[in-house]
Design a protein around this motif. Structure first.
Motif, PDB file in Angstrom:
ATOM      1  N   LYS A 180     -24.199  14.517 -18.158  1.00 46.47           N
ATOM      2  CA  LYS A 180     -25.549  14.870 -17.693  1.00 46.47           C
ATOM      3  C   LYS A 180     -26.146  13.744 -16.838  1.00 46.47           C
ATOM      4  O   LYS A 180     -26.729  14.004 -15.791  1.00 46.47           O
ATOM      5  CB  LYS A 180     -26.443  15.166 -18.899  1.00 46.47           C
ATOM      6  CG  LYS A 180     -27.822  15.643 -18.527  1.00 46.47           C
ATOM      7  CD  LYS A 180     -28.626  16.009 -19.747  1.00 46.47           C
ATOM      8  CE  LYS A 180     -29.993  16.535 -19.317  1.00 46.47           C
ATOM      9  NZ  LYS A 180     -30.774  17.001 -20.444  1.00 46.47           N
ATOM     10  N   GLN A 181     -25.981  12.492 -17.282  1.00 48.29           N
ATOM     11  CA  GLN A 181     -26.520  11.358 -16.524  1.00 48.29           C
ATOM     12  C   GLN A 181     -25.851  11.241 -15.151  1.00 48.29           C
ATOM     13  O   GLN A 181     -26.510  10.966 -14.156  1.00 48.29           O
ATOM     14  CB  GLN A 181     -26.321  10.057 -17.303  1.00 48.29           C
ATOM     15  CG  GLN A 181     -27.198   9.925 -18.523  1.00 48.29           C
ATOM     16  CD  GLN A 181     -26.811   8.732 -19.390  1.00 48.29           C
ATOM     17  OE1 GLN A 181     -25.629   8.434 -19.577  1.00 48.29           O
ATOM     18  NE2 GLN A 181     -27.829   8.062 -19.918  1.00 48.29           N
ATOM     19  N   ARG A 192     -15.647  10.291  -4.061  1.00 52.50           N
ATOM     20  CA  ARG A 192     -16.555  10.934  -5.014  1.00 52.50           C
ATOM     21  C   ARG A 192     -15.935  10.972  -6.416  1.00 52.50           C
ATOM     22  O   ARG A 192     -16.589  10.683  -7.413  1.00 52.50           O
ATOM     23  CB  ARG A 192     -16.896  12.351  -4.545  1.00 52.50           C
ATOM     24  CG  ARG A 192     -17.851  13.097  -5.453  1.00 52.50           C
ATOM     25  CD  ARG A 192     -19.197  12.423  -5.596  1.00 52.50           C
ATOM     26  NE  ARG A 192     -20.078  12.848  -4.547  1.00 52.50           N
ATOM     27  CZ  ARG A 192     -21.310  12.424  -4.387  1.00 52.50           C
ATOM     28  NH1 ARG A 192     -21.828  11.555  -5.219  1.00 52.50           N
ATOM     29  NH2 ARG A 192     -22.042  12.829  -3.393  1.00 52.50           N
ATOM     30  N   MET A 193     -14.652  11.300  -6.485  1.00 54.57           N
ATOM     31  CA  MET A 193     -13.956  11.342  -7.777  1.00 54.57           C
ATOM     32  C   MET A 193     -13.956   9.948  -8.410  1.00 54.57           C
ATOM     33  O   MET A 193     -14.224   9.801  -9.604  1.00 54.57           O
ATOM     34  CB  MET A 193     -12.509  11.830  -7.595  1.00 54.57           C
ATOM     35  CG  MET A 193     -11.737  11.949  -8.898  1.00 54.57           C
ATOM     36  SD  MET A 193      -9.993  12.368  -8.636  1.00 54.57           S
ATOM     37  CE  MET A 193     -10.134  14.026  -8.008  1.00 54.57           C
ATOM     38  N   LYS A 194     -13.688   8.943  -7.600  1.00 56.26           N
ATOM     39  CA  LYS A 194     -13.664   7.567  -8.098  1.00 56.26           C
ATOM     40  C   LYS A 194     -15.050   7.169  -8.614  1.00 56.26           C
ATOM     41  O   LYS A 194     -15.171   6.569  -9.689  1.00 56.26           O
ATOM     42  CB  LYS A 194     -13.223   6.614  -6.980  1.00 56.26           C
ATOM     43  CG  LYS A 194     -13.210   5.158  -7.386  1.00 56.26           C
ATOM     44  CD  LYS A 194     -12.782   4.275  -6.239  1.00 56.26           C
ATOM     45  CE  LYS A 194     -12.860   2.811  -6.624  1.00 56.26           C
ATOM     46  NZ  LYS A 194     -12.462   1.933  -5.521  1.00 56.26           N
ATOM     47  N   GLU A 195     -16.078   7.515  -7.862  1.00 60.22           N
ATOM     48  CA  GLU A 195     -17.447   7.178  -8.260  1.00 60.22           C
ATOM     49  C   GLU A 195     -17.791   7.810  -9.609  1.00 60.22           C
ATOM     50  O   GLU A 195     -18.344   7.161 -10.501  1.00 60.22           O
ATOM     51  CB  GLU A 195     -18.411   7.675  -7.174  1.00 60.22           C
ATOM     52  CG  GLU A 195     -19.858   7.335  -7.425  1.00 60.22           C
ATOM     53  CD  GLU A 195     -20.763   7.830  -6.307  1.00 60.22           C
ATOM     54  OE1 GLU A 195     -21.882   7.335  -6.215  1.00 60.22           O
ATOM     55  OE2 GLU A 195     -20.338   8.713  -5.517  1.00 60.22           O
ATOM     56  N   LYS A 216     -16.336   6.077 -17.112  1.00 62.17           N
ATOM     57  CA  LYS A 216     -15.450   5.167 -17.851  1.00 62.17           C
ATOM     58  C   LYS A 216     -16.047   3.763 -17.999  1.00 62.17           C
ATOM     59  O   LYS A 216     -16.081   3.216 -19.087  1.00 62.17           O
ATOM     60  CB  LYS A 216     -14.104   5.101 -17.121  1.00 62.17           C
ATOM     61  CG  LYS A 216     -13.087   4.237 -17.786  1.00 62.17           C
ATOM     62  CD  LYS A 216     -12.482   4.941 -18.975  1.00 62.17           C
ATOM     63  CE  LYS A 216     -11.348   4.127 -19.526  1.00 62.17           C
ATOM     64  NZ  LYS A 216     -11.431   3.817 -20.895  1.00 62.17           N
ATOM     65  N   ASP A 217     -16.482   3.187 -16.891  1.00 66.14           N
ATOM     66  CA  ASP A 217     -16.945   1.794 -16.921  1.00 66.14           C
ATOM     67  C   ASP A 217     -18.413   1.659 -17.322  1.00 66.14           C
ATOM     68  O   ASP A 217     -18.777   0.756 -18.064  1.00 66.14           O
ATOM     69  CB  ASP A 217     -16.725   1.123 -15.556  1.00 66.14           C
ATOM     70  CG  ASP A 217     -15.245   1.033 -15.205  1.00 66.14           C
ATOM     71  OD1 ASP A 217     -14.401   1.195 -16.116  1.00 66.14           O
ATOM     72  OD2 ASP A 217     -14.926   0.811 -14.017  1.00 66.14           O
ATOM     73  N   ASP A 218     -19.251   2.562 -16.811  1.00 64.39           N
ATOM     74  CA  ASP A 218     -20.686   2.462 -17.085  1.00 64.39           C
ATOM     75  C   ASP A 218     -21.114   3.301 -18.285  1.00 64.39           C
ATOM     76  O   ASP A 218     -22.275   3.279 -18.676  1.00 64.39           O
ATOM     77  CB  ASP A 218     -21.485   2.885 -15.848  1.00 64.39           C
ATOM     78  CG  ASP A 218     -21.186   1.979 -14.652  1.00 64.39           C
ATOM     79  OD1 ASP A 218     -20.746   0.829 -14.871  1.00 64.39           O
ATOM     80  OD2 ASP A 218     -21.380   2.431 -13.509  1.00 64.39           O
TER      81      ASP A 218
END
Length: 195
Positions: A143-144, A127-130, A136-138
């Motif tokens: 909020k999103q 979950r943390m990675k997601e 960071k990447d997206d």
């Protein structure tokens, strides 16, 4: 608020009570943004000096916590603005060949930093990675991410703070220079995205 009642009878005592109540929360907020104990203490001291200077202009309906945090926020913004100006100035006055040496060293550190971060991100709980990847990447906002994952914004902030903390610890144990670079980048980005 009890502060205004005390203020009418003893200005110094009212200020002292306010200081006792708000010093710690303001310090924690300042430290979370600047990651320096001394600088955070200086900022909080400056907040109370500014508050004291403007004490006579406060009205009974003033929201004291919001007012104090607003002063702190402005002081932190000024620090980040000064740092950005200093960096820009340093890059402008740096000789071209020194800049090339600096840039090649920075590119090496950047590659090294990227590998270490990728490895640590892969070791994070799922979950943390997601959440970290979405931020960071997206380039999702807090909020999103909260809407996308059906979680509260505070949960997202907590997970991101934990992720950044893990990364800082990993970088610090590998190379303190990388930890400093990472810290500066994440704090500046995180601060400006949270305001």
């Amino acid at each position: 608020m009890i502060f205004f009642y005390l203020l009418r009878s003893d200005k110094n005592k009212a200020f002292e009570k306010l200081f006792e109540e708000f010093w710690q929360p303001l310090y924690r907020k300042a430290y979370s943004k600047v990651q320096s104990e001394d600088l955070a203490k200086d900022l909080v001291q400056d907040v109370f000096v500014a508050f004291w200077d403007n004490l006579d202009t406060l009205t009974q309906d003033a929201n004291i916590p919001a007012y104090l945090h607003g002063i702190l926020r402005n002081k932190i913004l000024k620090i980040f603005e000064k740092d950005a100006v200093r960096l820009k100035h340093a890059l402008q006055i740096c000789p071209a060949d020194a800049l090339l040496d600096f840039c090649s060293h920075e590119r090496f550190l950047e590659k090294e930093l990227k590998l270490i971060i990728e490895g640590e991100v892969n070791r994070m709980p799922s979950r943390m990675k997601e959440i970290y990847v979405l931020k960071k990447d997206d380039n999702f906002s807090i909020k999103q991410i909260a809407e996308e994952l059906g979680l509260s914004e505070q949960t997202i902030k907590n997970q991101l703070q934990n992720a950044y903390h893990r990364l800082r610890l990993k970088l610090r144990e590998y190379n303190p220079d990388l930890a400093v670079i990472f810290l500066l980048l994440t704090k500046i980005l995180f601060f400006f995205k949270s305001i």
